[in-house]
Design an enzyme around this catalytic site. Sequence first.
Site, short mmCIF file in Angstrom:
data_model
loop_
_atom_site.label_atom_id
_atom_site.label_comp_id
_atom_site.label_asym_id
_atom_site.label_seq_id
_atom_site.Cartn_x
_atom_site.Cartn_y
_atom_site.Cartn_z
N HIS A 186 1.17 4.70 -2.52
CA HIS A 186 0.79 5.48 -3.70
C HIS A 186 2.07 6.13 -4.19
CE1 HIS A 186 -3.55 5.26 -2.64
NE2 HIS A 186 -3.05 5.13 -1.43
N GLU A 210 -11.27 3.57 5.87
CA GLU A 210 -10.25 4.52 6.34
C GLU A 210 -11.02 5.66 7.02
OE1 GLU A 210 -8.20 6.62 3.22
OE2 GLU A 210 -6.56 7.28 4.54
N ASP A 231 1.67 4.03 2.68
CA ASP A 231 0.61 4.86 2.08
C ASP A 231 1.20 5.99 1.22
OD1 ASP A 231 -2.01 5.35 1.44
OD2 ASP A 231 -2.58 6.21 3.37
N ASP A 232 1.51 7.12 1.86
CA ASP A 232 2.07 8.29 1.15
C ASP A 232 3.27 8.79 1.97
OD1 ASP A 232 -0.11 8.86 -1.00
OD2 ASP A 232 -1.21 8.54 0.87
N HIS A 246 0.86 -1.19 0.00
CA HIS A 246 0.00 0.00 0.00
C HIS A 246 0.89 1.23 0.00
CE1 HIS A 246 -3.81 2.08 1.88
NE2 HIS A 246 -3.17 2.88 1.03
N1 HPA Z 1 -6.72 7.34 0.95
C1 HPA Z 1 -7.40 7.57 -0.15
N2 HPA Z 1 -6.84 8.00 -1.26
C2 HPA Z 1 -5.52 8.20 -1.28
C3 HPA Z 1 -4.76 7.98 -0.16
C4 HPA Z 1 -5.38 7.51 1.02
O1 HPA Z 1 -4.78 7.28 2.07
N3 HPA Z 1 -3.49 8.29 -0.50
C5 HPA Z 1 -3.49 8.66 -1.78
N4 HPA Z 1 -4.73 8.62 -2.27
ZN ZN Z 2 -3.85 4.71 0.39
#
Ligand code: HPA
Ligand code: ZN
Length: 342
Positions: A26, A207, A285-286, A24
């Site tokens: 991005h 989330e 994630d990011d 996970h």
């Molecule tokens: N959630 C939803 N969309 C996203 C996320 C996330 O954590 N990161 C990048 N796009």
């Molecule tokens: Zn994500």
Amino acid sequence: MTFDAITPDRVPALLRAMPKAELHIHIEGSLEPELIFRLAQRNGIALPYPSVAALRAAYAFTDLQSFLDVYYAGASVLVCEDDFFDMGMAYFARAAADRVVHAELFFDPQTHTGRGVAFATVIGGLSRACAQATAAYGIDASLIMCFLRHLSEAAAFATLEQALPYRDNFIGVGLDSGERGNPPEKFARVFARCGELGLHRVAHAGEEGPPAYIEAALDVLHAERIDHGVRCTEDPALVARLARDRVPLTVCPLSNVKLCVYPDLAHHPLARLLDAGIRATVNSDDPAYFGGYVSQNFVDAFAALPLTARDAYTLARNGFEASFATDDRKRGWVGQLDAVFA
Ligand code: HPA
Ligand code: ZN
């Protein structure tokens, strides 16, 4: 494994040293402010921030949408195929340092095609980076194309159409962006078509959205993994179902704190999810926006929660088992993991 012999002081080093799968991430969320400025300069793009420090200072998020606004602005510096390649290689250098041996990267084509960047440019640069990750670092890497859920079903279908000539360059599809008010059902037909095409299917759910979105991701989209999924804890029957069916959750502890899903890591449900028998994994994630790459997510979560060496092994092993790699590859990585804990 003899976990009991591992004293707690050794755990942080083990967390960094153990081989990992990252499921996970991005790739646009790995754009560090320094690279955003370098690409902006290279492409003659004016940024609404005077400096790297000013951009970093804007990373004070209150919820998912407040992050997405900055994240989409950051991605606007990506124009040429080399930009996507450079972004990918910057991530893989960090991933290699974190002992990531397998990565399944999310990318958001609509963020780019919506600005006039060709789909071929996006997937060309990212595919080249995945191949180079193997050559340079021995990392096995593949791509998962995400649909932006705040956009329409028709836009998702159009994106799938653009992607089909590159069907062999990605292994699956996902669903991301603003969750509230954009339930999985909106993309039922797109995901059904992706299933017919033999693509793997995953979806962000639970989330910010309610537990019902997790159920819909499973029942309507036929998602094989749930991205985040942490709000399942609000529904004990759903927790039991996820545990029984061994549904993987790709959990991102630092993200959840940065986006105010939990006030701090001590309140994060990762340990409770494992105790409930859920196949949880740890991911970044990011990472450029949320304060750390995957090893940092492990180290910080373990510092805040009652997690043990056995849990470290379980989480890393879950990452391999929940991946879309071949059984042969999975066995090889689990063997490497066993060696670290032996
Ligand atoms: N959630 C939803 N969309 C996203 C996320 C996330 O954590 N990161 C990048 N796009
Ligand atoms: Zn994500």
